[in-house]
Scaffold this motif. Structure first.
Motif, mmCIF file in Angstrom:
data_model
loop_
_atom_site.group_PDB
_atom_site.id
_atom_site.type_symbol
_atom_site.label_atom_id
_atom_site.label_comp_id
_atom_site.label_asym_id
_atom_site.label_seq_id
_atom_site.Cartn_x
_atom_site.Cartn_y
_atom_site.Cartn_z
ATOM 1 N N ASN A 1 61.538 32.666 31.129
ATOM 2 C CA ASN A 1 60.283 32.044 30.665
ATOM 3 C C ASN A 1 60.230 30.577 31.070
ATOM 4 N N TYR B 1 59.187 38.450 21.546
ATOM 5 C CA TYR B 1 59.302 39.379 20.408
ATOM 6 C C TYR B 1 60.691 40.011 20.410
ATOM 7 N N SER C 1 49.514 32.403 28.809
ATOM 8 C CA SER C 1 49.250 32.111 30.215
ATOM 9 C C SER C 1 48.851 33.381 30.954
ATOM 10 N N PHE D 1 51.877 38.771 22.347
ATOM 11 C CA PHE D 1 51.178 37.481 22.321
ATOM 12 C C PHE D 1 51.436 36.748 23.635
ATOM 13 N N ARG D 2 50.349 36.364 24.285
ATOM 14 C CA ARG D 2 50.483 35.669 25.575
ATOM 15 C C ARG D 2 49.509 34.494 25.594
ATOM 16 N N ILE E 1 55.981 40.573 25.546
ATOM 17 C CA ILE E 1 56.942 41.257 24.678
ATOM 18 C C ILE E 1 58.289 40.543 24.665
HETATM 19 P P1 ADP Z 1 55.406 36.921 28.723
HETATM 20 O O1 ADP Z 1 55.753 38.206 29.204
HETATM 21 O O2 ADP Z 1 53.965 36.598 28.706
HETATM 22 O O3 ADP Z 1 56.232 35.812 29.237
HETATM 23 P P2 ADP Z 1 56.708 36.270 26.312
HETATM 24 O O4 ADP Z 1 56.734 36.975 25.005
HETATM 25 O O5 ADP Z 1 58.001 36.038 26.961
HETATM 26 O O6 ADP Z 1 55.718 37.030 27.168
HETATM 27 O O7 ADP Z 1 56.003 34.929 26.107
HETATM 28 C C1 ADP Z 1 54.815 34.888 25.357
HETATM 29 C C2 ADP Z 1 54.006 33.688 25.807
HETATM 30 O O8 ADP Z 1 54.652 32.510 25.424
HETATM 31 C C3 ADP Z 1 53.839 33.533 27.233
HETATM 32 O O9 ADP Z 1 52.735 34.276 27.689
HETATM 33 C C4 ADP Z 1 53.702 32.073 27.452
HETATM 34 O O10 ADP Z 1 52.361 31.750 27.361
HETATM 35 C C5 ADP Z 1 54.439 31.483 26.350
HETATM 36 N N1 ADP Z 1 55.761 30.961 26.736
HETATM 37 C C6 ADP Z 1 56.939 31.548 26.608
HETATM 38 N N2 ADP Z 1 57.948 30.744 27.014
HETATM 39 C C7 ADP Z 1 57.367 29.586 27.440
HETATM 40 C C8 ADP Z 1 57.862 28.352 27.992
HETATM 41 N N3 ADP Z 1 59.144 28.111 28.183
HETATM 42 N N4 ADP Z 1 56.975 27.400 28.288
HETATM 43 C C9 ADP Z 1 55.649 27.603 28.093
HETATM 44 N N5 ADP Z 1 55.118 28.731 27.579
HETATM 45 C C10 ADP Z 1 55.968 29.747 27.266
#
Ligand code: ADP
Length: 687
Positions: A590, A653, A642, A639-640, A650
């Protein structure tokens, strides 16, 4: 300072009697007929004698001749009779005519005639000092003494007088106040008496005499004038334990100790005793005074009051009982006020008939009541009636009556009487309680059934969940193999095809397949997290982090990001390696993913340290960051934020779920445009 006599005649008289002149220091007008003789006289002795006369602490004077002419007086006498001017050469009658009526001249005449000295102590003489008829009482100790000339004839009278007015007046005042005190003491309405230190009665008043019925012998009888004494419970007690004796022995004030005294005629009186000891400055008890108050009448009145109070209470209690009496001969029933109240009838309406009583009994209970009364009448035994009554307004009351039969002197049955208790409220409360108990029992039963149902449903749910997990796992697992085959095919097409369109479409398919594979991997990881037990092993923290970063370096977005890894292993860290990797992989990927690609100085820092209890580490980036408003939802499934990045929502979570499985916590600190830090604490499962 020397005093002077103001009179030339006085001086001459002294000189004549002394047969010598006086010192010129004294302001005396002096002519000297026998100068020689005077010179011979011892000067000091003369002065001394004259001084003595003048300064004598008594009034002294000489009355010359049968008419008592003042020949010589000292200052004190002049002061006494308040005469400032010269009295020498005047008769007493001229100076103090008021004395004649008081017989003073008779005394003087007698002394002058008989030569017998007259003396009197504290003799009252009334002087008219100012000649205005206002007589002033003066008490004198007085001596009239005849003086004889060389031939033995009386020629004058010496008089000596001491003014004792002050002493006499103050003594008279004391006597007066003593008399008043005695009168007061004697007429006190309370019996009062005094004892000396040994307890002998030394004084008592009329009331004490009346209380005792005798006159104790002063200085002989001890402690009390009564013949016998008792404590307040009427037990005889020795005299030396009576309050007066205790006050004298122990030197303490006793306030109102109650005793019974027996008078000499055998009559007993209740008295309250208030002895007060007298204690001198040396702390010695010198005696005591005791006041006795006769409380016999109070006692009798109190007893009568108590009796009448208890009678009143009895009467009140009876009035509050629901009494009724049923006369068999007349058929009349008498009801107490309380019975009338129970039946909601006026208290004046206290006379009823048997039929009235019956008419109130609830129809459903009537047979039973009559049966009990008949049976009780047959056996002449007491009975208890528990029945309902039906009032005129339709109210139903529950009544308990204890009944007895009354007989006349010949044993003939006269009446049935009873005490009725209105137990409606108790009965209703009991009924309510029973109902509530029933409801509660029912509710409890319901709850138990529900609990059983829930536990069955729970078991079913657990079973279903397990099955679902297995299903998800197997589906996900099975899905991955065709995906791998598709990816193989894609690689084949990429190598073989030269068509730009085909290659572009194939790349899109590859990306989609990769996303799908990523998602399936995540689902598998989640499913595994719940399905499998922890497998604890020692984890090399620094190396694991380096390995994961290495594997993720291949990500397109990782290019240009500076990685800093510093996890200090102070203590060996034990946990589930696969789960630990899942956490790291998700958070680092991430951090890589959510960086602006065109930003310079991009970094990801992985720092932390372990101790025997836990591992604390953080993954910080200076990427796009997350606004605080989203922090509470960031760990929710799907929850997303971006949408322009690949992802399924996921990852975080699963991270939270896994952290909790490893008995840890995770927190986010992030600001939009600044960066994001995830702080994690995991339990060290070191045994
Ligand atoms: P995804 O598969 O969208 O990465 P995650 O559950 O890992 O799903 O993350 C959920 C959301 O949290 C992401 O869509 C992103 O918007 C935000 N996010 C997660 N980690 C970061 C990070 N290090 N910096 C900025 N935004 C993040």
């Amino acid at each position: 300072m020397k005093k002077s006599i103001s009179s030339t005649k006085t001086t001459n008289a002294i000189e004549k009697r002394l047969d010598c002149p006086l010192n010129s220091n004294y302001s005396i007008t002096y002519e000297t007929p026998k100068k020689k003789k005077i010179e011979k006289a011892p000067k000091i002795e003369k002065e001394w004698f004259y001084d003595l006369f003048l300064q004598a602490p008594s009034c002294i004077g000489i009355l010359k001749g049968p008419n008592h002419v003042y020949e010589l007086v000292n200052d004190l006498y002049l002061q006494l009779i308040e005469k400032k001017k010269d009295i020498i050469g005047k008769t007493v009658k001229e100076v103090s005519p008021e004395l004649e009526a008081q017989g003073i001249f008779d005394f003087l005449d007698t002394v002058y005639k008989t030569g017998k000295t007259f003396s009197a102590n504290e003799m009252l003489i009334k002087f008219d000092f100012h000649g205005n008829g206002k007589l002033v009482d003066i008490y004198l100790n007085i001596i009239y003494h005849a003086h004889r000339d060389k031939e033995g004839n009386i020629d004058s009278i010496f008089f000596f007088a001491n003014d004792v007015t002050e002493q006499v007046v103050s003594r008279k005042k004391i006597e007066e106040s003593e008399n008043r005190y005695e009168e007061l003491f004697q007429n006190l309405p309370l019996a009062t008496y005094f004892c000396d230190a040994e307890g002998h009665i030394i004084k008592y008043n009329i009331a004490a005499k009346a209380l005792w019925g005798i006159e104790p012998e002063i200085g002989k009888d001890k402690w009390s004038g009564s013949s016998t004494i008792y404590d307040k419970e009427d037990n005889q007690i020795p005299f030396n334990t009576c309050p007066m004796a205790v006050a004298l022995k122990e030197g303490k004030v006793i306030a109102g100790e109650e005793i019974i005294i027996e008078r000499h005629n055998g009559e007993k009186r209740n008295v309250a005793s208030y002895p007060i000891p007298f204690i001198d400055v040396g702390g010695q008890i010198t005696g005591a005074v005791n006041v006795l108050t006769d409380i016999t009448e109070n006692k009798v009145a109190l007893q009568a009051l108590k009796e009448s109070e208890s009678k009143l209470k009895e009467a009140q209690a009876i009035a509050h009982l629901g009494n009724w009496e049923l006369n068999f001969e007349t058929g009349i029933a008498l009801w107490s006020d309380e019975t009338c109240r129970i039946y909601r009838l006026s208290p004046e309406d206290n006379k009823h008939f048997f039929s009235d009583w019956i008419s109130f009994i609830h129809p459903d209970d009537l047979d039973n009541v009559i049966a009990i009364v008949n049976e009780s009448q047959r056996t002449l035994s007491n009975c208890v009636l528990k029945n309902r009554i039906l009032l005129k307004d339709g109210t139903i009351k529950h009544i308990h009556s204890e009944c007895r039969f009354k007989f006349d002197q010949n044993g003939k049955l006269i009446s049935l009487f009873g005490i009725a208790h209105d137990v409606t409220e108790i009965k209703l409360a009991r009924l309510q309680l029973e109902q509530q108990n029933k409801v509660l029992a029912f509710q409890n039963e319901e709850k138990e059934n529900r609990t059983i149902e829930l536990s069955i449903a729970n078991k079913e749910l657990i079973k279903r969940n397990t099955e679902l997990d297995r299903f998800v796992y197997s589906v996900s697992h099975d899905l991955r193999s065709p995906l791998t085959s598709i990816l193989g095919l894609i690689s084949f097409i990429e190598e073989e095809s030269q068509e730009a369109d085909t290659l572009e479409h194939i790349l899109m398919i590859r990306n989609s397949i990769n996303r799908l594979d990523e998602f399936i991997k995540n689902i598998l990881s989640y499913s595994r997290n719940n399905r499998t037990e922890l497998e604890i092993e020692k984890i090399s923290l620094q190396n694991t982090a380096i390995d994961i970063v290495d594997s993720l370096q291949s990500m397109e977005e990782a290019k240009g990001i500076h990685f800093e890894i510093d996890i200090k292993e102070k203590d060996p860290f034990y946990s589930d390696k696969l789960r630990f990797n899942t956490i790291l992989e998700n958070l680092i990927s991430n951090a890589i993913k959510y960086h602006e690609e065109d930003e310079s100085d991009r970094y990801i820092k992985i720092t932390g340290q372990s101790d025997p209890e836990k591992l604390q580490f953080s993954i910080a980036d200076n990427g796009i960051g997350i606004a605080p408003i989203h922090h509470s939802k960031i760990f929710d499934m799907f929850f997303r934020l971006s949408s322009n990045k690949d992802g399924s929502g996921i990852g975080l979570y699963i991270v939270k779920d896994t952290v909790e499985r490893l008995q840890g916590t995770i927190q986010i600190h992030s600001e939009e445009g600044v960066g994001t830090t995830f702080s994690i604490t995991l339990k060290n499962f070191k045994k």
